[in-house]
Design a protein around this motif. Structure first.
Motif, PDB file in Angstrom:
ATOM      1  N   HIS A 125       0.808  -1.229   0.000  1.00  0.00           N
ATOM      2  CA  HIS A 125       0.000   0.000   0.000  1.00  0.00           C
ATOM      3  C   HIS A 125       0.838   1.275   0.000  1.00  0.00           C
ATOM      4  CE1 HIS A 125      -3.401  -2.608   0.604  1.00  0.00           C
ATOM      5  NE2 HIS A 125      -2.857  -3.088   1.704  1.00  0.00           N
ATOM      6  N   ARG A 126       2.051   1.189  -0.557  1.00  0.00           N
ATOM      7  CA  ARG A 126       2.917   2.377  -0.631  1.00  0.00           C
ATOM      8  C   ARG A 126       3.358   2.660  -2.065  1.00  0.00           C
ATOM      9  NH1 ARG A 126       7.016   0.768   4.145  1.00  0.00           N
ATOM     10  NH2 ARG A 126       8.417   0.868   2.368  1.00  0.00           N
ATOM     11  N   GLY A 127       2.874   1.868  -3.011  1.00  0.00           N
ATOM     12  CA  GLY A 127       3.251   2.060  -4.408  1.00  0.00           C
ATOM     13  C   GLY A 127       4.594   1.453  -4.772  1.00  0.00           C
ATOM     14  N   LEU A 128       5.221   0.748  -3.826  1.00  0.00           N
ATOM     15  CA  LEU A 128       6.537   0.163  -4.087  1.00  0.00           C
ATOM     16  C   LEU A 128       6.485  -0.932  -5.145  1.00  0.00           C
ATOM     17  CD1 LEU A 128       8.052  -0.071  -0.487  1.00  0.00           C
ATOM     18  CD2 LEU A 128       8.750   1.460  -2.342  1.00  0.00           C
ATOM     19  N   ALA A 129       5.468  -1.763  -5.104  1.00  0.00           N
ATOM     20  CA  ALA A 129       5.373  -2.850  -6.087  1.00  0.00           C
ATOM     21  C   ALA A 129       5.198  -2.275  -7.491  1.00  0.00           C
ATOM     22  CB  ALA A 129       4.226  -3.797  -5.736  1.00  0.00           C
ATOM     23  N   THR A 130       4.326  -1.298  -7.635  1.00  0.00           N
ATOM     24  CA  THR A 130       4.110  -0.681  -8.941  1.00  0.00           C
ATOM     25  C   THR A 130       5.389  -0.030  -9.456  1.00  0.00           C
ATOM     26  OG1 THR A 130       1.762  -0.323  -8.488  1.00  0.00           O
ATOM     27  CG2 THR A 130       2.763   1.060 -10.195  1.00  0.00           C
ATOM     28  N   ALA A 131       6.039   0.762  -8.620  1.00  0.00           N
ATOM     29  CA  ALA A 131       7.269   1.439  -9.031  1.00  0.00           C
ATOM     30  C   ALA A 131       8.362   0.433  -9.380  1.00  0.00           C
ATOM     31  CB  ALA A 131       7.737   2.379  -7.925  1.00  0.00           C
ATOM     32  N   THR A 132       8.448  -0.638  -8.617  1.00  0.00           N
ATOM     33  CA  THR A 132       9.498  -1.624  -8.862  1.00  0.00           C
ATOM     34  C   THR A 132       9.223  -2.425 -10.125  1.00  0.00           C
ATOM     35  OG1 THR A 132       9.913  -1.716  -6.483  1.00  0.00           O
ATOM     36  CG2 THR A 132      10.845  -3.491  -7.821  1.00  0.00           C
ATOM     37  N   VAL A 133       7.978  -2.791 -10.372  1.00  0.00           N
ATOM     38  CA  VAL A 133       7.651  -3.496 -11.618  1.00  0.00           C
ATOM     39  C   VAL A 133       7.957  -2.592 -12.814  1.00  0.00           C
ATOM     40  CG1 VAL A 133       5.769  -4.456 -13.023  1.00  0.00           C
ATOM     41  CG2 VAL A 133       6.018  -5.140 -10.623  1.00  0.00           C
ATOM     42  N   LEU A 134       7.635  -1.318 -12.730  1.00  0.00           N
ATOM     43  CA  LEU A 134       7.972  -0.394 -13.818  1.00  0.00           C
ATOM     44  C   LEU A 134       9.478  -0.372 -14.051  1.00  0.00           C
ATOM     45  CD1 LEU A 134       5.586   2.617 -13.126  1.00  0.00           C
ATOM     46  CD2 LEU A 134       5.613   1.162 -15.175  1.00  0.00           C
ATOM     47  N   HIS A 135      10.235  -0.296 -12.974  1.00  0.00           N
ATOM     48  CA  HIS A 135      11.696  -0.289 -13.088  1.00  0.00           C
ATOM     49  C   HIS A 135      12.200  -1.597 -13.709  1.00  0.00           C
ATOM     50  CE1 HIS A 135      15.839   0.644 -12.232  1.00  0.00           C
ATOM     51  NE2 HIS A 135      15.964  -0.385 -11.428  1.00  0.00           N
ATOM     52  N   LEU A 136      11.645  -2.717 -13.267  1.00  0.00           N
ATOM     53  CA  LEU A 136      12.070  -4.003 -13.801  1.00  0.00           C
ATOM     54  C   LEU A 136      11.701  -4.145 -15.280  1.00  0.00           C
ATOM     55  CD1 LEU A 136      13.531  -6.614 -13.179  1.00  0.00           C
ATOM     56  CD2 LEU A 136      11.357  -7.569 -12.392  1.00  0.00           C
ATOM     57  N   CYS A 137      10.582  -3.576 -15.693  1.00  0.00           N
ATOM     58  CA  CYS A 137      10.222  -3.599 -17.117  1.00  0.00           C
ATOM     59  C   CYS A 137      11.270  -2.855 -17.943  1.00  0.00           C
ATOM     60  CB  CYS A 137       8.844  -2.982 -17.332  1.00  0.00           C
ATOM     61  SG  CYS A 137       7.479  -3.995 -16.727  1.00  0.00           S
ATOM     62  N   THR A 138      11.761  -1.752 -17.423  1.00  0.00           N
ATOM     63  CA  THR A 138      12.821  -1.009 -18.105  1.00  0.00           C
ATOM     64  C   THR A 138      14.095  -1.841 -18.174  1.00  0.00           C
ATOM     65  OG1 THR A 138      11.875   1.107 -17.446  1.00  0.00           O
ATOM     66  CG2 THR A 138      14.204   1.108 -18.073  1.00  0.00           C
ATOM     67  N   GLU A 183       7.240  -0.688 -26.946  1.00  0.00           N
ATOM     68  CA  GLU A 183       6.179  -0.034 -27.701  1.00  0.00           C
ATOM     69  C   GLU A 183       5.676   1.126 -26.854  1.00  0.00           C
ATOM     70  OE1 GLU A 183       3.172  -2.620 -29.243  1.00  0.00           O
ATOM     71  OE2 GLU A 183       4.601  -4.216 -29.595  1.00  0.00           O
ATOM     72  N   PRO A 184       6.033   2.361 -27.195  1.00  0.00           N
ATOM     73  CA  PRO A 184       5.742   3.503 -26.337  1.00  0.00           C
ATOM     74  C   PRO A 184       4.283   3.628 -25.938  1.00  0.00           C
ATOM     75  CG  PRO A 184       7.154   4.157 -28.156  1.00  0.00           C
ATOM     76  CD  PRO A 184       6.758   2.733 -28.398  1.00  0.00           C
ATOM     77  N   GLN A 185       3.354   3.296 -26.820  1.00  0.00           N
ATOM     78  CA  GLN A 185       1.953   3.445 -26.465  1.00  0.00           C
ATOM     79  C   GLN A 185       1.534   2.469 -25.357  1.00  0.00           C
ATOM     80  OE1 GLN A 185       3.053   2.206 -29.315  1.00  0.00           O
ATOM     81  NE2 GLN A 185       1.801   0.538 -30.042  1.00  0.00           N
ATOM     82  N   LEU A 186       2.321   1.418 -25.152  1.00  0.00           N
ATOM     83  CA  LEU A 186       1.973   0.461 -24.099  1.00  0.00           C
ATOM     84  C   LEU A 186       2.809   0.649 -22.830  1.00  0.00           C
ATOM     85  CD1 LEU A 186       1.543  -2.804 -26.184  1.00  0.00           C
ATOM     86  CD2 LEU A 186      -0.223  -1.272 -25.304  1.00  0.00           C
ATOM     87  N   ARG A 187       3.774   1.532 -22.859  1.00  0.00           N
ATOM     88  CA  ARG A 187       4.604   1.767 -21.670  1.00  0.00           C
ATOM     89  C   ARG A 187       3.927   2.822 -20.818  1.00  0.00           C
ATOM     90  NH1 ARG A 187       6.385  -1.027 -19.372  1.00  0.00           N
ATOM     91  NH2 ARG A 187       8.019   0.151 -18.436  1.00  0.00           N
ATOM     92  N   PRO A 188       3.428   2.445 -19.659  1.00  0.00           N
ATOM     93  CA  PRO A 188       2.696   3.377 -18.823  1.00  0.00           C
ATOM     94  C   PRO A 188       3.619   4.354 -18.113  1.00  0.00           C
ATOM     95  CG  PRO A 188       2.947   1.316 -17.707  1.00  0.00           C
ATOM     96  CD  PRO A 188       3.521   1.129 -19.085  1.00  0.00           C
ATOM     97  N   SER A 189       3.045   5.462 -17.733  1.00  0.00           N
ATOM     98  CA  SER A 189       3.751   6.387 -16.851  1.00  0.00           C
ATOM     99  C   SER A 189       3.499   5.932 -15.430  1.00  0.00           C
ATOM    100  CB  SER A 189       3.199   7.789 -17.026  1.00  0.00           C
ATOM    101  OG  SER A 189       3.380   8.205 -18.361  1.00  0.00           O
ATOM    102  N   PRO A 190       4.419   6.220 -14.516  1.00  0.00           N
ATOM    103  CA  PRO A 190       4.160   5.870 -13.124  1.00  0.00           C
ATOM    104  C   PRO A 190       2.883   6.550 -12.658  1.00  0.00           C
ATOM    105  CG  PRO A 190       6.442   6.543 -13.415  1.00  0.00           C
ATOM    106  CD  PRO A 190       5.726   6.826 -14.703  1.00  0.00           C
ATOM    107  N   PRO A 191       2.156   5.913 -11.761  1.00  0.00           N
ATOM    108  CA  PRO A 191       0.907   6.519 -11.292  1.00  0.00           C
ATOM    109  C   PRO A 191       1.199   7.833 -10.577  1.00  0.00           C
ATOM    110  CG  PRO A 191       1.447   4.556 -10.016  1.00  0.00           C
ATOM    111  CD  PRO A 191       2.446   4.655 -11.111  1.00  0.00           C
ATOM    112  N   SER A 192       0.301   8.800 -10.776  1.00  0.00           N
ATOM    113  CA  SER A 192       0.481  10.073 -10.077  1.00  0.00           C
ATOM    114  C   SER A 192       0.006   9.933  -8.651  1.00  0.00           C
ATOM    115  CB  SER A 192      -0.276  11.174 -10.798  1.00  0.00           C
ATOM    116  OG  SER A 192      -1.620  10.791 -11.000  1.00  0.00           O
ATOM    117  N   PRO A 193       0.656  10.655  -7.726  1.00  0.00           N
ATOM    118  CA  PRO A 193       0.276  10.551  -6.307  1.00  0.00           C
ATOM    119  C   PRO A 193      -1.168  10.976  -6.120  1.00  0.00           C
ATOM    120  CG  PRO A 193       2.308  11.817  -6.575  1.00  0.00           C
ATOM    121  CD  PRO A 193       1.760  11.543  -7.938  1.00  0.00           C
ATOM    122  N   ALA A 194      -1.844  10.282  -5.245  1.00  0.00           N
ATOM    123  CA  ALA A 194      -3.267  10.584  -4.984  1.00  0.00           C
ATOM    124  C   ALA A 194      -3.400  11.767  -4.055  1.00  0.00           C
ATOM    125  CB  ALA A 194      -3.947   9.376  -4.395  1.00  0.00           C
TER     126      ALA A 194
END
Length: 173
Positions: free
Chosen positions: A95-108, A162-173
């Motif tokens: 619940h801190r966004g770490l998994a999302t941020a880390t998966v994005l990093h690992l995709c890169t 494929e740039p259209q499929l590469r998401p941006s990190p979620p914006s802070p709520a």
């Protein structure tokens, strides 16, 4: 700030603690590793490092500044430019966004360091947290149903590069 590190021999003690401390938490949403996993942990860790050295897998741990493992993020079954993504987070790190941020990093990393073009993943239907991470990071359900232990799940795919499929990190709520 937590850091994603490639799995090394010296991660073994912290990784063992991570797996033990979170076993019940993990078992609520993914198949349990079983008692043999813990009994044979050292041999298994060595085997993972050997497998990683062949390039068939890329194992990572998310480590905090004190060396505590907060999560595992793995690319397995690397073949023909693709791999399967698997991940798990410590209960206290959710619940801190770490998994999302880390998966994005690992995709890169998958695209730039490992030369991968496609990632696959699967999550149990009742594992809302993992399914949310996958969709937030651009993975798309394939419609294929899979069985994860005793749980029904869904398969996902993410074409890399494929740039259209590469998401941006979620914006802070």
């Amino acid at each position: 700030m937590p850091e994603l590190q490639r799995l090394r021999p010296d991660h073994a003690p912290a990784l063992f603690t991570f797996e033990q401390e979170n076993r019940a938490f993990f078992a609520a949403s993914i198949p349990d590793r079983g008692d043999a996993y813990f009994t044979d942990f050292d041999a298994r860790h060595t085997a993972l490092l050997t497998e990683q050295a062949t390039g068939l897998c890329h194992f990572h741990v998310l480590v905090d500044t004190d060396g505590e493992v907060l999560g595992r993020f793995n690319l397995v079954d690397v073949t023909d430019g693709s791999a399967d993504l698997g991940f798990r987070m410590a209960e206290k790190a959710t619940h801190r966004g770490l998994a999302t941020a880390t998966v994005l990093h690992l995709c890169t990393l998958a695209a730039t360091e490992y030369g991968l073009t496609t990632l696959r993943a699967a999550a149990a239907i009742d594992n809302t947290a993992s399914r949310t991470v996958l969709t937030r990071t651009g993975f798309v359900p394939t419609g294929e149903k899979v069985q994860l232990g005793d749980r029904p799940g869904l398969a996902y795919v993410l074409p890399l590069g494929e740039p259209q499929l590469r998401p941006s990190p979620p914006s802070p709520a």
